[in-house]
Design an enzyme around this catalytic site. Structure first.
Site, PDB file in Angstrom:
ATOM      1  N   HIS A 188      -4.185   6.728   2.021  1.00 40.79           N
ATOM      2  CA  HIS A 188      -3.889   5.145   1.051  1.00 40.79           C
ATOM      3  C   HIS A 188      -5.477   5.027   1.680  1.00 40.79           C
ATOM      4  CE1 HIS A 188      -4.797   1.309   0.531  1.00 40.79           C
ATOM      5  NE2 HIS A 188      -4.469   0.823   1.719  1.00 40.79           N
TER       6      HIS A 188
ATOM      7  N   CYS B 180       0.847  -1.093  -0.190  1.00 39.04           N
ATOM      8  CA  CYS B 180       0.093  -0.413  -0.071  1.00 39.04           C
ATOM      9  C   CYS B 180       0.676   1.389  -0.135  1.00 39.04           C
ATOM     10  CB  CYS B 180      -1.011  -0.203   1.475  1.00 39.04           C
ATOM     11  SG  CYS B 180      -2.443  -1.386   0.983  1.00 39.04           S
TER      12      CYS B 180
ATOM     13  N   ASN C 159     -10.292  -1.097  -1.622  1.00 37.61           N
ATOM     14  CA  ASN C 159      -8.758  -0.459  -1.281  1.00 37.61           C
ATOM     15  C   ASN C 159      -8.295  -1.858  -2.885  1.00 37.61           C
ATOM     16  OD1 ASN C 159      -6.310  -0.720   0.071  1.00 37.61           O
ATOM     17  ND2 ASN C 159      -6.819  -1.485   1.622  1.00 37.61           N
TER      18      ASN C 159
END
Length: 232
Positions: free
Chosen positions: A149, A15, A179
């Site tokens: 993020h 990430c 995500n």
């Protein structure tokens, strides 16, 4: 892409995998090794997420985003003003995909210790974002847009509270994209540009936390860009 035999390499930071190469690209340009770098962040969670897993399959998505960095003047809009990079290998087991030795037969799916990751994500992204904001000579309340993020809404809400920012100063595309790990920040930037949430001159902070464990942040004054169509 017809670019010839130019240098190309991968960075694996999950990430944080957009901001780590952003820092690397900035360093290559500053060192005079090159005058422009294409940074691409792409993820295919569908390859590693159990499609029947109710705690993961509904949360994660495939995606990609890219930016071009170029040489310029240190004070001009768009210059990356500060970086913060960090990692903690002692937390590596919190976000992982079992290897063949651990699971020699059957599927090996992405797994995450949700509660522990939640707490660490808030803590590290808040500290990291504050470090770059301080290095820029800003205070948290002067951030025009925070682009985190896109992990989940609870993390984003908690992060905004930690930094004292109202929800409207948070770039958010999770509801449309899920995500998408490294791709989530460039996708959120594209969304903010499309909705005019992000305007030239905006004090912009980017921050991420993910597997490894790793985290990263940077900050910039948003430049004037010519808008082109994007697919979200």
């Amino acid at each position: 892409m017809g670019q010839g035999r130019i240098p190309a390499f991968d960075i694996s930071a999950v990430c944080s995998g957009f901001l780590y190469p952003m820092a690397s690209a900035g360093a290559l340009i500053t060192a005079g090794i090159t005058d422009s770098v294409l940074v691409v962040a792409a993820e295919a969670y569908s390859r590693v997420v159990d499609p029947t897993g109710r705690s993961t399959a509904v949360l994660f998505g495939d995606g990609a985003g890219a930016v071009v960095l170029r040489a310029g003047r240190a004070a001009e809009p768009g210059a990356l003003l500060a970086y913060d990079l960090g990692s903690d290998g002692e937390g590596a087991e919190l976000i992982r995909i079992p290897g063949p030795r651990e699971q020699p037969t059957g599927d090996r799916w992405f797994a995450m210790a949700g509660r522990k990751v939640y707490l660490r994500a808030i803590e590290q992204m808040a500290h990291s974002a504050l470090r770059v904001v301080k290095d820029c000579g800003w205070s948290p309340e002067t951030i025009d847009l925070l682009v985190p993020h896109q992990a989940n809404a609870r993390i984003a809400d908690a992060l905004a509270r930690r930094l004292g920012l109202p929800p409207e100063r948070m770039a958010w595309e999770l509801a449309r994209t899920g995500n998408t790990a490294a791709a989530s920040i460039p996708l959120a930037l594209a969304g903010a540009l499309a909705t005019r949430t992000l305007a030239p001159g905006a004090r912009t902070a980017l921050t991420a936390f993910g597997g490894g464990l790793s985290w990263a942040s940077t900050a910039l004054i948003w430049p004037q860009l010519t808008a082109v169509s994007s697919e979200l």
